[in-house]
Design an enzyme around this catalytic site. Structure first.
Site, PDB file in Angstrom:
ATOM      1  N   VAL A  33      18.331  -3.409 -76.126  1.00 32.80           N
ATOM      2  CA  VAL A  33      17.285  -3.921 -75.241  1.00 32.80           C
ATOM      3  C   VAL A  33      16.284  -2.836 -74.872  1.00 32.80           C
ATOM      4  CG1 VAL A  33      18.594  -3.445 -73.124  1.00 32.80           C
ATOM      5  CG2 VAL A  33      16.918  -5.308 -73.143  1.00 32.80           C
ATOM      6  N   LYS A  34      16.697  -1.580 -74.954  1.00 33.29           N
ATOM      7  CA  LYS A  34      15.829  -0.473 -74.544  1.00 33.29           C
ATOM      8  C   LYS A  34      14.634  -0.281 -75.467  1.00 33.29           C
ATOM      9  CE  LYS A  34      18.107   0.801 -70.883  1.00 33.29           C
ATOM     10  NZ  LYS A  34      17.514   0.702 -69.538  1.00 33.29           N
TER      11      LYS A  34
END
Length: 427
Positions: A33-34
């Site tokens: 997700v980063k």
């Protein structure tokens, strides 16, 4: 035809056997997700002039944001320097180097004020580097903002507005804050936002002592003077924070691979352990990163046994143990050791509460009467080796450290003492 960075976001939402809907953020091109925050922070810095062509991106990270930034740096022509805790999974370190990033390792258990703390060191490198730019994921508003613009709307559209609960872990807080705020606004406050947190993390009321789950939670060193939560974490968005023992997180992580075909990381296990117990018409859990970054940790049978996240032949030897904090006067340590009847006395990091047994990594020494001569007790030159309650007697004897006493580890924490004679006798 699109470039690589155009593939960030737009991850699928799948329905699991339990009925929970999982947002597969590990399918971003950098594996987590980063990627969203990394790209957004770089684009924002380029727009503001904070990051110029040929510059250097610097970040302190547990790995995932570093990987996202390293991917962006490679695609857009920047140098990348990552400062990481020395306990970061080796797969993440290898992946960062594969992207061409420079890796700087620092001890994982340092107070926030220490100059070599992950965040402090990254900020210093950026200041001292010509063209350096510190991403500062914990305080950068572009972090939660990108989830408000993208992750939240994607979930709303994929569920046709039916979502009732969002479950996500809290690391920097950017993901849950931005996504949760959008969903609350879109639903006129109907959506409940639930944070999933390692049991000892301070977000959920723990003492801040170490936990086994990477990329989630908030660690607090006992010598840290002031440790405010990140600006990226908007507490008003989160309706509840549920604490999850590390064993439950790791069990859920491994079960998702074996029962659902989803190879995810430990923080995904933390989130799913909570989501699977939530009652709601449409529960969405965000799975942040890939299990490929943790093949030597959560998905390794050997690591799980040695850290005591399963019970094995040594489990019956576990029992409460008395310890003393580092710096205890020798006379006091001798008295405690004598009264305890133990074969040795664990010396642990000072300043922890009694709510949780000391983390295995904070067992700094095992001392016997012969070791207690004068002054105060201090750490050993070489930290003691713990034996996991999941190990067999034969494996434990093969790994038994020098000396006659070792400490046992259950769920990554101090769980007792064992002698070589105990194991040799088959006790």
């Amino acid at each position: 035809m699109s470039g690589l960075l155009d593939l960030v976001g737009g991850t699928p939402l799948v329905t699991l056997r339990s009925g929970v809907h999982a947002k597969l953020e590990y399918l971003n091109p950098g594996g987590s997700v980063k990627d969203r925050a990394a790209l957004a922070m770089v684009l924002d810095a380029e727009s503001s002039g904070a990051l110029c062509p040929g510059g250097t991106i610097v970040e302190g990270t547990s790995g995932n944001t570093g990987l996202g930034l390293a991917q962006v740096a490679a695609a857009r022509g920047y140098r990348m320097v990552c400062v990481l805790p020395d306990k970061t999974a080796v797969e993440k370190l290898d992946a960062l180097r594969a992207y061409g990033a420079e890796v700087v390792l620092t001890p994982s258990a340092l107070p926030k004020e220490h100059p070599n703390h992950v965040v402090a060191w990254a900020a210093r490198i950026a200041r001292e580097t010509d063209g350096g730019w510190w991403a500062d994921q914990y305080g950068n508003p572009a972090n939660p903002a990108v989830h408000f613009r993208t992750t939240g709307p994607e979930i709303w559209e994929a569920t046709s507005g039916r979502i009732t609960h969002l479950v996500a872990t809290i690391g920097t807080g950017g993901t849950i804050s931005g996504t949760g705020r959008f969903l609350k606004e879109a639903s006129d406050g109907r959506v409940q936002v639930i944070g999933a947190d390692p049991a000892t993390s301070s977000y959920g009321g723990g003492d801040g002592s170490p936990f086994a789950i990477e990329a989630a939670g908030h660690y607090v060193h006992p010598k840290t003077v002031d440790d405010p939560w990140p600006d990226s974490y908007h507490r008003d968005v989160v309706d509840a924070v549920v604490s999850v023992p590390d064993r439950a997180s790791i069990t859920a992580c491994r079960s998702l691979a074996r029962d659902e075909g989803l190879l995810v990381g430990g923080s995904s296990g933390t989130a799913y352990a909570v989501a699977s117990s939530v009652t709601g018409d449409c529960v969405v859990v965000l799975l942040p990163d890939s299990g490929r970054a943790y093949l030597t940790k959560y998905h390794s049978d050997t690591w799980v046994r040695r850290q005591g996240f399963v019970d094995g032949e040594l489990a019956g030897l576990a029992s409460p143990v008395v310890s003393v904090p580092v710096g205890t006067p020798v006379a006091e340590a001798r008295r405690v050791l004598e009264e305890s009847g133990q074969p040795a006395l664990p010396v642990v990091l000072a300043g922890r509460s009694d709510r949780f047994p000391p983390a295995a990594g904070e067992v700094l020494a095992l001392v016997t009467f012969a070791d207690l001569t004068a002054g105060t007790v201090g750490p050993a030159a070489v930290p003691p080796v713990g034996l996991g309650v999941g190990e067999s007697v034969a494996d434990a004897l093969d790994r038994f450290p020098d000396g006659e006493v070792a400490h046992l580890v259950r769920d990554g924490r101090l769980a007792g003492l064992v002698t070589r004679a105990d194991l040799s006798s088959g006790r």
